[in-house]
Structure formats: C-alpha cells, structure tokens
Design an enzyme around this catalytic site. Structure first.
Site, PDB file in Angstrom:
ATOM      1  N   GLU A  39      19.697  -4.594 -19.478  1.00  0.00           N
ATOM      2  CA  GLU A  39      19.206  -3.247 -19.186  1.00  0.00           C
ATOM      3  C   GLU A  39      19.789  -2.773 -17.857  1.00  0.00           C
ATOM      4  OE1 GLU A  39      14.813  -3.706 -19.371  1.00  0.00           O
ATOM      5  OE2 GLU A  39      15.323  -5.543 -20.409  1.00  0.00           O
ATOM      6  N   HIS A  75       7.949   0.146 -18.016  1.00  0.00           N
ATOM      7  CA  HIS A  75       8.760   0.950 -18.933  1.00  0.00           C
ATOM      8  C   HIS A  75       8.159   2.319 -19.272  1.00  0.00           C
ATOM      9  CE1 HIS A  75      11.484  -2.279 -19.122  1.00  0.00           C
ATOM     10  NE2 HIS A  75      10.996  -2.957 -20.128  1.00  0.00           N
ATOM     11  N   HIS A  78      16.832  -0.285 -24.151  1.00  0.00           N
ATOM     12  CA  HIS A  78      16.275  -1.625 -24.317  1.00  0.00           C
ATOM     13  C   HIS A  78      16.764  -2.298 -25.601  1.00  0.00           C
ATOM     14  CE1 HIS A  78      13.424  -4.835 -23.565  1.00  0.00           C
ATOM     15  NE2 HIS A  78      12.931  -4.196 -22.520  1.00  0.00           N
TER      16      HIS A  78
HETATM   17  C1  GLA Z   1      11.435  -5.995 -20.195  1.00  0.00           C
HETATM   18  C2  GLA Z   1      10.701  -6.848 -19.248  1.00  0.00           C
HETATM   19  C3  GLA Z   1      10.162  -8.058 -19.916  1.00  0.00           C
HETATM   20  C4  GLA Z   1       9.382  -7.691 -21.149  1.00  0.00           C
HETATM   21  C5  GLA Z   1      10.255  -6.876 -22.060  1.00  0.00           C
HETATM   22  C6  GLA Z   1       9.512  -6.388 -23.255  1.00  0.00           C
HETATM   23  O1  GLA Z   1      12.732  -6.291 -20.332  1.00  0.00           O
HETATM   24  O2  GLA Z   1      11.455  -7.216 -18.128  1.00  0.00           O
HETATM   25  O3  GLA Z   1       9.347  -8.770 -19.030  1.00  0.00           O
HETATM   26  O4  GLA Z   1       8.256  -6.961 -20.787  1.00  0.00           O
HETATM   27  O5  GLA Z   1      10.749  -5.760 -21.391  1.00  0.00           O
HETATM   28  O6  GLA Z   1       8.819  -7.396 -23.904  1.00  0.00           O
END
Ligand code: GLA
Length: 400
Positions: free
Chosen positions: A365, A154, A229
């Site tokens: 997402e 991210h 997110h």
């Molecule tokens: C994303 C990832 C997850 C986790 C979340 C945050 O969606 O795919 O594995 O890291 O973010 O906790």
C-alpha cells in the site's frame, strides 16, 4: 520535512500527465454511473481487445454498481467497480503465457457489501491508522469513528471503500484506457473535516501497467492519505511465502501493540525488514523479532529511499518463482505498507470458491506514513483550501 505534494501544475505536467490530459480532453464524454456514451453498452458488444467494457454489477445500499473491464492490446485485463473504487480482478499472463487473476476478491458486489479486509479497495480519507482515533488540526480536535480497537483504520467503518462513485470511462487512446471515479466526501464524514472533492483514475497502458492517479481538493483544512488495498498473489502457490520482495527502504517505522508508529525511524540493516536486495518473504517471517511479533508477521510502513522528493519512482518489486510473474511498484508517495496477509484466516471464500487462508496474499500500500496527523516529524498529510492533493502509483507487470 518538506512536502511537495502540492507542486504547481507545471511540475505535474510530466510526460505521462500530458498524455493523460490528452486522453481526458478527447475521451470524457458523459457523466453518470454507467460510463460514457462512447463506452460499449454490453459485454457482448465489446469482446474485442483494447476496450473498456461496462456492465451492471448489482445493487448496493446507495444505488446500482457498475463493473468496468479495462483491456489492453496484450489481453491484460483489470476489473474495477465504482462501488468502493474496488479492483476486483487483474488478469496477467505467467511465463508460459497462461492468463491468471493475481488479486483476491469476490465474484459479485454482494461479497464486498459484507465484512472483508478491504479487498482491492480504494482507501480514504486516511489510509492506515490514526492513533486513538483522534487528531488536532489548527487547534481543533477531531474525533474519528474508531474501528480498530481504539484507533481509526482506513477511513473508518464507512470509508471510501464502501462508497458509490460517479464514473466516467476513458476510452482507448494512445495506448491508454481507463475509468475515472469521483465523489465529494461531505464535511464530518467519519469525523473528518471539510468537503473533500476527490477523483481516482484507473488507467491500463499497453506496457501492462495499472496506473492509479488520485486527486483531491477541500473547502476546509483536513488530512488526506489515499491508497489502494489490492491483495496480490502472483504465483501458483497457496501462500505468498515464496514471493521474492524488494523494497527500496533503508528504514521503517516500528510500531506499538496497537500497530501505531512509535515515531522512531529504524534502520533495516541486520533485521528481517531489510528488503533492499530481493528476499523470499517466508525466509525470515518466522524469526524471533519484536516487530514481527507485534505485526503477527510483516505489517509495517517502509520509509522509501527517494531519489527525488515525490517524483514517480520505482520503489518495490515482487517476483513469484512458481509463475515467473514479476511486478514493479512505482509511486510518488514517501511510504509503503507491506502487509503479509496475517489476518486472513480462511473464513472468507472468494472468486472461484477459493478460501483465503493466512498469508495467501500480500498488500503493498503506497501511502504517507501511518498516524502522520499525530506525528509532527512525519511528512505532512494536511490539505488546505486552494491546494490540490495529487498522488500516483503504478503496478507494472511482466514475466521472467
Ligand atoms: C492494513 C493494516 C493491517 C490490516 C489490514 C486489513 O493493511 O495494516 O493491519 O488491518 O489492513 O486486514
């Protein structure tokens, strides 16, 4: 695979975009972080329907944050801050007309300054994981800041979710109001090449749609994958296991122990990953399945079945029987990460003093697929000087 994200302007001038440009031309009146001159200065002055309210949201290490409340003629509200482009609240009615906030988050900016799993945040420069935190582009290898074991996740520790954006309000016009956030991510930030000038617009329509439009240009070859997110719980239950999810995807990208795609596109038929017809999330999440074990539940990218390459299409629906709330997800992206909130563990307390337990919310997402910079057969996430990255996602709310 052909990537038509960089379509000529004419392609982009779809009806929605024309409306948007109209709003843009006539409604953007000033710069700065506190909204346009036309925007109401205080919450009190702007308590009527159909407004963009602007108020102070507290201090961050990079300056003062502002909170924007978009409100449509139905009374639906979306709160967005220019710190991290975070959606802090979405208030929509249930099937008895009672308004409720359907996303996780904190009461003030302080909550978002601490550790948290990207609640509501704008994610960039690269949403999802890049294996080994490294990729090669045009013969140059780029080392990223690793923040998820060996991988980059991210956008890195100070990704776009922890940056302060320049904001402009988009005042109500033709059934749309919103806020536009802009920032230049400098060359080398979190290891990524090129100055990335990017804008994200959050628009609320009178059809109870939250429309998020992303746009970016660069002065050197780079990779881009922007998303949001938000953690949704549309119901009145402590977990999202009752939610019925539909995803228009015949395939998904299986992962290894580090949640990096193996490169295979696996058919969902006969597996707990088959959401082509709506299924309660809890119905199969506990099944014996290697991929569910690796993800500790669902934490996978679905390969969206697209009728038209990169057009805005409905790709998923989510329904909470306990409230009757229904959400449709439309996107121009080729992938959807469905994350069932497996890492939430009750250690964070959010708005209204609620502690966020395992699977108390889920994320949908919209994105290009994880680790694309290292996967030559995946749709490309490269952006080059002279090209414009564009991506749109709509979350549309109604009741049943
Ligand atoms: C994303 C990832 C997850 C986790 C979340 C945050 O969606 O795919 O594995 O890291 O973010 O906790």
């Amino acid at each position: 695979m052909k990537d038509s994200r960089f379509a000529p302007l004419n392609d982009w001038l779809a009806p929605g975009a024309v409306l948007f440009l109209f709003v843009l031309l006539f409604s953007f009146t000033s710069c700065g972080t506190s909204g346009s001159e036309e925007a109401p200065a205080t919450a009190e002055e702007s308590s009527t329907a159909d407004t963009v309210q602007v108020r102070s949201y507290g201090e961050t290490p990079d300056g003062s944050a502002t909170l924007f409340t978009l409100r449509n003629v139905n009374g639906m509200e979306v709160d967005v801050t220019n710190y991290g482009g975070i959606i802090t609240a979405i208030r929509v009615p249930d099937n008895r007309g009672a308004m409720g906030d359907v996303v996780l988050g904190f009461a003030d900016v302080k909550g978002y300054l601490g550790e948290h799993p990207y609640f509501g945040a704008l994610i960039g420069r690269y949403g999802n994981r890049i294996g080994g935190g490294v990729f090669t582009l045009d013969g140059t290898t780029y080392e990223l800041d690793r923040n998820d074991g060996d991988n980059a996740l991210h956008g890195g520790p100070k990704g776009f979710h922890r940056q302060l954006y320049e904001a402009k309000t988009i005042n109500p016009e033709a059934g749309v109001r919103g806020v536009s956030l802009r920032r230049v991510s400098p060359d080398g930030e979190e290891g990524y090449p090129g100055n990335l000038d990017h804008t994200v617009r959050y628009l609320l329509t009178d059809e109870n749609e939250l429309r998020i439009e992303y746009e970016a240009t660069t002065d050197a070859p780079t990779v881009v994958n922007l998303t949001n997110h938000a953690y949704f719980n549309l119901g009145n239950q402590p977990t999202i296991l009752e939610h019925e999810l539909m995803i228009e995807a015949e395939r998904f990208t299986p992962v290894d122990e580090g949640l990096i795609p193996t490169g295979e596109l696996k058919n969902v038929a006969g597996t707990p990953f088959d959401f082509r017809e709506p299924h309660a999330i809890g119905a199969r999440i506990g099944e014996e399945n290697e991929q569910l074990e690796l993800g500790l539940g669902y934490d996978h990218n679905f390969v969206l079945d697209r009728k038209t390459d990169y057009a805005l299409e409905r790709v998923a629906t989510l329904y909470a029987p306990s409230s009757g709330r229904f959400m449709e997800v439309l996107t121009t992206e080729p992938g959807l990460q469905f994350y069932s909130g497996n890492f939430l563990d009750g250690s964070l307390t959010g708005k209204d003093g609620k502690s966020y337990e395992k699977r108390s919310a889920l994320c949908l997402e919209t994105q290009h697929w994880p680790d694309s910079p290292n996967q030559p057969d995946f749709p490309s996430t490269e952006l080059r000087p002279g090209e414009t990255y564009r991506s749109t996602t709509v979350y549309r709310f109604s009741v049943r």
